[in-house]
Design an enzyme around this catalytic site. Structure first.
Site, PDB file in Angstrom:
ATOM      1  N   SER A 124      -7.950  53.434 -28.556  1.00  0.00           N
ATOM      2  CA  SER A 124      -6.978  52.455 -28.077  1.00  0.00           C
ATOM      3  C   SER A 124      -6.297  52.204 -29.368  1.00  0.00           C
ATOM      4  O   SER A 124      -6.884  51.976 -30.461  1.00  0.00           O
ATOM      5  CB  SER A 124      -7.812  51.412 -27.400  1.00  0.00           C
ATOM      6  OG  SER A 124      -6.826  50.203 -27.361  1.00  0.00           O
ATOM      7  N   TYR A 149     -14.925  44.573 -26.733  1.00  0.00           N
ATOM      8  CA  TYR A 149     -14.427  45.869 -26.259  1.00  0.00           C
ATOM      9  C   TYR A 149     -13.622  46.629 -27.325  1.00  0.00           C
ATOM     10  O   TYR A 149     -14.030  47.896 -27.286  1.00  0.00           O
ATOM     11  CB  TYR A 149     -13.385  45.610 -25.052  1.00  0.00           C
ATOM     12  CG  TYR A 149     -12.443  46.671 -24.736  1.00  0.00           C
ATOM     13  CD1 TYR A 149     -12.682  47.729 -24.285  1.00  0.00           C
ATOM     14  CD2 TYR A 149     -11.185  46.436 -25.278  1.00  0.00           C
ATOM     15  CE1 TYR A 149     -11.638  48.702 -24.161  1.00  0.00           C
ATOM     16  CE2 TYR A 149     -10.099  47.480 -25.300  1.00  0.00           C
ATOM     17  CZ  TYR A 149     -10.486  48.565 -24.620  1.00  0.00           C
ATOM     18  OH  TYR A 149      -9.618  49.828 -24.365  1.00  0.00           O
ATOM     19  N   LYS A 153     -14.614  50.735 -29.182  1.00  0.00           N
ATOM     20  CA  LYS A 153     -13.660  51.863 -29.459  1.00  0.00           C
ATOM     21  C   LYS A 153     -13.879  52.086 -30.997  1.00  0.00           C
ATOM     22  O   LYS A 153     -13.940  53.328 -31.339  1.00  0.00           O
ATOM     23  CB  LYS A 153     -12.294  51.574 -29.231  1.00  0.00           C
ATOM     24  CG  LYS A 153     -12.070  51.354 -27.611  1.00  0.00           C
ATOM     25  CD  LYS A 153     -12.315  52.661 -26.781  1.00  0.00           C
ATOM     26  CE  LYS A 153     -12.191  52.487 -25.463  1.00  0.00           C
ATOM     27  NZ  LYS A 153     -12.858  53.397 -24.584  1.00  0.00           N
TER      28      LYS A 153
HETATM   29  C1  UD1 Z   1      -4.483  44.611 -23.535  1.00  0.00           C
HETATM   30  C2  UD1 Z   1      -5.808  44.298 -24.199  1.00  0.00           C
HETATM   31  C3  UD1 Z   1      -6.107  45.464 -25.003  1.00  0.00           C
HETATM   32  C4  UD1 Z   1      -6.288  46.742 -24.334  1.00  0.00           C
HETATM   33  C5  UD1 Z   1      -5.061  47.106 -23.507  1.00  0.00           C
HETATM   34  C6  UD1 Z   1      -5.130  48.153 -22.615  1.00  0.00           C
HETATM   35  C7  UD1 Z   1      -5.853  42.090 -24.600  1.00  0.00           C
HETATM   36  C8  UD1 Z   1      -5.625  40.664 -25.298  1.00  0.00           C
HETATM   37  N1  UD1 Z   1      -5.346  43.312 -25.074  1.00  0.00           N
HETATM   38  O1  UD1 Z   1      -3.681  44.950 -24.340  1.00  0.00           O
HETATM   39  O2  UD1 Z   1      -7.077  45.349 -25.909  1.00  0.00           O
HETATM   40  O3  UD1 Z   1      -6.565  47.888 -25.084  1.00  0.00           O
HETATM   41  O4  UD1 Z   1      -4.545  45.753 -22.692  1.00  0.00           O
HETATM   42  O5  UD1 Z   1      -5.221  47.839 -21.013  1.00  0.00           O
HETATM   43  O6  UD1 Z   1      -6.360  41.848 -23.306  1.00  0.00           O
HETATM   44  N2  UD1 Z   1       1.676  39.584 -20.457  1.00  0.00           N
HETATM   45  C9  UD1 Z   1       2.249  38.552 -20.083  1.00  0.00           C
HETATM   46  N3  UD1 Z   1       1.839  37.716 -18.787  1.00  0.00           N
HETATM   47  C10 UD1 Z   1       0.846  38.522 -18.012  1.00  0.00           C
HETATM   48  C11 UD1 Z   1       0.234  39.741 -18.683  1.00  0.00           C
HETATM   49  C12 UD1 Z   1       0.548  40.066 -19.805  1.00  0.00           C
HETATM   50  O7  UD1 Z   1       3.099  37.760 -20.698  1.00  0.00           O
HETATM   51  O8  UD1 Z   1       0.420  38.023 -16.929  1.00  0.00           O
HETATM   52  C13 UD1 Z   1       2.012  40.045 -21.580  1.00  0.00           C
HETATM   53  C14 UD1 Z   1       1.127  40.275 -22.934  1.00  0.00           C
HETATM   54  O9  UD1 Z   1       1.144  38.677 -23.478  1.00  0.00           O
HETATM   55  C15 UD1 Z   1       1.411  41.191 -23.645  1.00  0.00           C
HETATM   56  C16 UD1 Z   1       2.071  42.108 -22.720  1.00  0.00           C
HETATM   57  O10 UD1 Z   1       2.277  41.510 -21.359  1.00  0.00           O
HETATM   58  O11 UD1 Z   1       2.295  40.724 -24.821  1.00  0.00           O
HETATM   59  C17 UD1 Z   1       1.051  43.400 -22.574  1.00  0.00           C
HETATM   60  O12 UD1 Z   1       0.029  42.721 -21.824  1.00  0.00           O
HETATM   61  P1  UD1 Z   1      -1.227  43.687 -21.363  1.00  0.00           P
HETATM   62  O13 UD1 Z   1      -0.764  44.461 -20.207  1.00  0.00           O
HETATM   63  O14 UD1 Z   1      -2.264  42.757 -21.237  1.00  0.00           O
HETATM   64  O15 UD1 Z   1      -1.603  44.545 -22.642  1.00  0.00           O
HETATM   65  P2  UD1 Z   1      -1.882  44.337 -24.153  1.00  0.00           P
HETATM   66  O16 UD1 Z   1      -2.058  42.736 -24.444  1.00  0.00           O
HETATM   67  O17 UD1 Z   1      -1.062  45.352 -25.129  1.00  0.00           O
END
Ligand code: UD1
Length: 338
Positions: A124, A149, A153
């Site tokens: 990842s 988690y 990795k």
């Molecule tokens: C998340 C995990 C990461 C994992 C990756 C793969 C965390 C902190 N990180 O990454 O370890 O490898 O998924 O699946 O959980 N967002 C919102 N509102 C929401 C959901 C997300 O604003 O309801 C934003 C988040 O703040 C982020 C972006 O959307 O900026 C993407 O979020 P997400 O899909 O959870 O991915 P990652 O945070 O990149």
């Protein structure tokens, strides 16, 4: 026969379809802890071939030995792992037992073979943490993991680095994924988050489907063009295809190093607001959202330098953010019966 562990999961199932489309025979081993047996039918519907399947948790070392006794395995793509960041903080032991224990059991069997077989590992971009420079290349420093988690990795990669040094002829590729989203164009398979989704795109599509009243954007005061986090969202079918190419690269003895790492992303960063706009464009409907607090542990921005995968593997993403978001929405409508 290619062993795909976790082959009923989100990325695993799409990879099985891509493998079978390229003529590979597949054995899926999955413990159904975060998937359902129905996915097998979906795989068959997507590509016309039903892979072999065995239900097993890879922590069962006798069971793992049995796989190698009953089948002539010629390569492994190892997806099977628990992946919920928050849950891993609450249950670190279970995460290490499952993610590391499974990897060790597979490696212990590989070392008994007459000739080691290619091994592709699901890693990842989380290993880079908040990278100092963007886009992120494979040379970027590995940062201390922010969750158990993420650490599984990193430790998984370290175990593989040590193993290739000790096991003559063993070739490994670690693939560091950015943010996989979307679904197969047949919409026979897609992402099936259990419970409330943590990831952005399933949360958008479930909110639009009426399961939640609104989406909360986790902060709009980041130092990015529109203040929201930037990520590299890659269509899961592009990601699946990269696994086939990586496996074939090792099978064709093209690896220059016994251990190779590739970043898999599109190379393009998109903000949370841009993903929401993409959804509104492809679905023709408005999404209700509000701005909330930052989520602990979120990095500001992460997107891939894909030049190594492009040049060495000859792989490139073909699908746009809109196509990926549109397929995720089609899948959501299908599973909600709309
Ligand atoms: C998340 C995990 C990461 C994992 C990756 C793969 C965390 C902190 N990180 O990454 O370890 O490898 O998924 O699946 O959980 N967002 C919102 N509102 C929401 C959901 C997300 O604003 O309801 C934003 C988040 O703040 C982020 C972006 O959307 O900026 C993407 O979020 P997400 O899909 O959870 O991915 P990652 O945070 O990149």
């Amino acid at each position: 026969m290619i062993l795909v562990t976790g082959g009923l999961g989100f990325i695993g199932s799409h990879t099985v379809v891509s493998l079978q489309e390229k003529g590979h025979e597949v054995l899926i081993v999955d413990d159904l802890s975060n998937s359902t047996i129905e996915v097998l039918k979906g795989i068959e519907a997507a590509c016309g071939t039903r892979p072999k399947f065995q239900e097993l948790n890879l922590q069962n070392s006798l069971g793992v030995a049995g796989i190698f006794k009953s089948h002539k395995i010629t390569g492994i793509i190892h997806f099977a792992a628990a992946k919920a960041v928050g849950e891993s903080v609450k249950k670190p032991i279970a995460y290490y037992q499952n993610n590391i224990g499974s990897l060790l059991n597979l490696l212990a069997e590989i070392q008994t073979l007459d000739k080691p077989i290619p091994f592709i590992f699901s890693s990842s971009c989380t290993v880079y943490g908040e990278a100092k420079t963007l886009p992120i290349s494979e040379r970027a420093a590995i940062q201390p993991a922010m969750s158990p988690y993420g650490n599984t990795k990193q430790v998984g990669e370290e175990i593989l680095v040590d193993t290739v040094k000790a096991l003559e002829g063993f070739k490994v590729i670690s693939l560091r994924y950015f943010n996989p989203i979307g679904a197969h164009p047949s919409i026979a398979i897609g992402e099936l988050p259990i419970g409330k989704p943590q990831n952005l795109v399933p949360f958008i599509t479930q909110t639009a489907a009426g399961l939640y009243p609104k989406l909360t954007i986790f902060g709009n005061d980041y130092p990015t063009p529109d203040g929201t986090n930037v990520r590299d969202y890659i269509h899961v079918v592009d990601l699946a295809e990269a696994h086939v190419v990586a496996l074939e690269h090792v099978l064709a003895c093209k690896s220059t190093d016994a251990y190779e790492v590739f970043n898999l992303g599109t190379g393009k960063g998109s903000s949370v607001l841009e993903v929401i706009k993409s959804f509104e464009r492809v679905s023709g409907q408005k999404l209700i959202y509000k701005i909330g607090k930052r989520r602990a542990g979120d990095v500001i921005a992460a997107y891939a330098d894909t030049s190594k995968a492009n040049e060495v593997l000859g792989w490139k993403t073909k699908r746009s953010l809109d196509e990926a978001v549109s397929s995720a929405w089609d899948w959501e409508k299908k599973i909600r019966g709309r």
